[in-house]
Design an enzyme around this catalytic site. Structure first.
Site, short mmCIF file in Angstrom:
data_model
loop_
_atom_site.label_atom_id
_atom_site.label_comp_id
_atom_site.label_asym_id
_atom_site.label_seq_id
_atom_site.Cartn_x
_atom_site.Cartn_y
_atom_site.Cartn_z
CB SER A 81 -5.65 -3.48 -44.11
OG SER A 81 -6.74 -3.74 -43.25
CG HIS A 126 -7.34 -4.11 -48.12
ND1 HIS A 126 -7.61 -4.85 -49.25
CD2 HIS A 126 -7.74 -4.89 -47.08
CE1 HIS A 126 -8.12 -6.02 -48.91
NE2 HIS A 126 -8.23 -6.07 -47.58
CG ASP A 160 -9.95 -5.63 -44.34
OD1 ASP A 160 -10.03 -6.42 -45.29
OD2 ASP A 160 -8.87 -5.22 -43.88
CG MET A 216 -14.45 -8.07 -41.19
SD MET A 216 -13.39 -8.39 -39.77
CE MET A 216 -11.79 -8.32 -40.58
CG HIS A 222 -11.29 -8.17 -48.23
ND1 HIS A 222 -10.34 -8.61 -47.32
CD2 HIS A 222 -11.93 -9.29 -48.67
CE1 HIS A 222 -10.41 -9.93 -47.23
NE2 HIS A 222 -11.36 -10.37 -48.03
CG MET A 225 -8.40 -14.29 -47.69
SD MET A 225 -8.14 -12.52 -47.40
CE MET A 225 -7.72 -12.49 -45.65
CG ASP A 260 -5.98 -9.12 -46.69
OD1 ASP A 260 -5.31 -8.66 -45.74
OD2 ASP A 260 -7.21 -8.93 -46.81
C1 DX5 Z 1 -8.14 -9.87 -42.34
C2 DX5 Z 1 -8.24 -8.67 -43.22
C3 DX5 Z 1 -6.94 -8.02 -43.46
C4 DX5 Z 1 -6.26 -7.49 -42.22
C5 DX5 Z 1 -4.78 -7.67 -42.41
O1 DX5 Z 1 -9.31 -10.60 -42.38
O2 DX5 Z 1 -8.78 -9.02 -44.48
O3 DX5 Z 1 -7.00 -7.04 -44.47
O4 DX5 Z 1 -6.53 -6.15 -41.95
O5 DX5 Z 1 -4.14 -7.36 -41.23
P1 DX5 Z 1 -2.59 -7.69 -40.98
O6 DX5 Z 1 -1.81 -6.98 -42.03
O7 DX5 Z 1 -2.37 -7.15 -39.62
O8 DX5 Z 1 -2.44 -9.18 -41.05
ZN ZN Z 2 -8.66 -7.61 -46.20
#
Ligand code: DX5
Ligand code: ZN
Length: 218
Positions: free
Chosen positions: A8, A33, A35, A37, A66, A137, A175
């Protein structure tokens, strides 16, 4: 499928994103991956289309996007154009999940459906025969570096049982909080793609990615 790690990039140094991605490629990953947001579905804001478009020029990795955003259907086309190979949206964020599934599928991309820790696996069942991937998740979405929620292991196992019983080919992705100690737990429950951010990026990204990849295949 052969179980694997999806780095990620949320935890990467964005000033060196290209080098960081290269390091994971050298270690042998095939998925990246990504992310997204929006500050509404989750408290934080990460990045969007321009960043994805820019890294798309540098790598052929599978972009596993994601979406942690409200009203995901609004942006499906934009993320497709930016270079997504698969788009995962949150069940909790979609008014009409089937319409989102159809939009992603219609664009020729892989369809992922994600559920937050508080959403039971049963809520995803009506869509299981229409998706390519279920993203469970294992932390509350929104931030990297959180602790794996132990109670999610049963949810992974429940999804695994359902997929096997129904003879579906849905991939289980997990994740959040994935590192050396939780890889065997999530794998043991039946997860196939394990997302890892903070456990990978930083110094020696290549070495850390390599170690997790070895561990996930054990
Ligand atoms: C959290 C994200 C993840 C995040 C995971 O909302 O969807 O993909 O980057 O990070 P780690 O591996 O540090 O928990
Ligand atoms: Zn993610």
């Amino acid at each position: 499928m052969i179980p694997t790690i999806a780095p990620s990039i949320l935890s990467a140094d964005f000033g060196r994103l290209k080098e960081e991605i290269r390091a994971t490629e050298r270690a042998g990953v095939t998925y990246l991956h990504v992310d997204v947001m929006d500050g509404v579905f989750v408290p934080s804001i990460s990045f969007g289309m321009p960043v994805i478009k820019s890294i798309r020029k540098d790598t052929d990795l599978f972009f596993d996007v994601h979406l942690m955003i409200i009203d995901p259907i609004r942006y499906v086309d934009d993320f497709v154009k930016s270079g997504a190979d698969g788009i995962t949206f949150h069940l909790e964020a979609a008014e009409d999940p089937l319409a989102v599934i159809n939009a992603i599928r219609g664009a020729g991309k892989k369809v992922g459906l994600s559920i937050k820790p508080g959403t039971p696996f049963e809520a995803a069942i009506p869509y299981m025969d229409r998706i390519d991937m279920l993203l469970i998740m294992t932390v509350e979405p929104g931030f990297g570096g959180q602790k794996y929620i132990d109670a999610m292991t049963d949810k992974i196992a429940e999804a695994r049982r359902y997929i096997d019983e129904q003879d579906l080919s849905v991939i289980i992705e997990v994740d959040g909080g994935i590192h050396e100690n939780t890889v065997p737990i999530a794998r043991g429950a039946g997860a196939e793609i394990l997302v890892a951010g903070s456990a990978i990026f930083g110094d020696d990204t290549e070495g850390k990615t390599r170690r997790l990849l070895e561990l996930v295949k054990e």
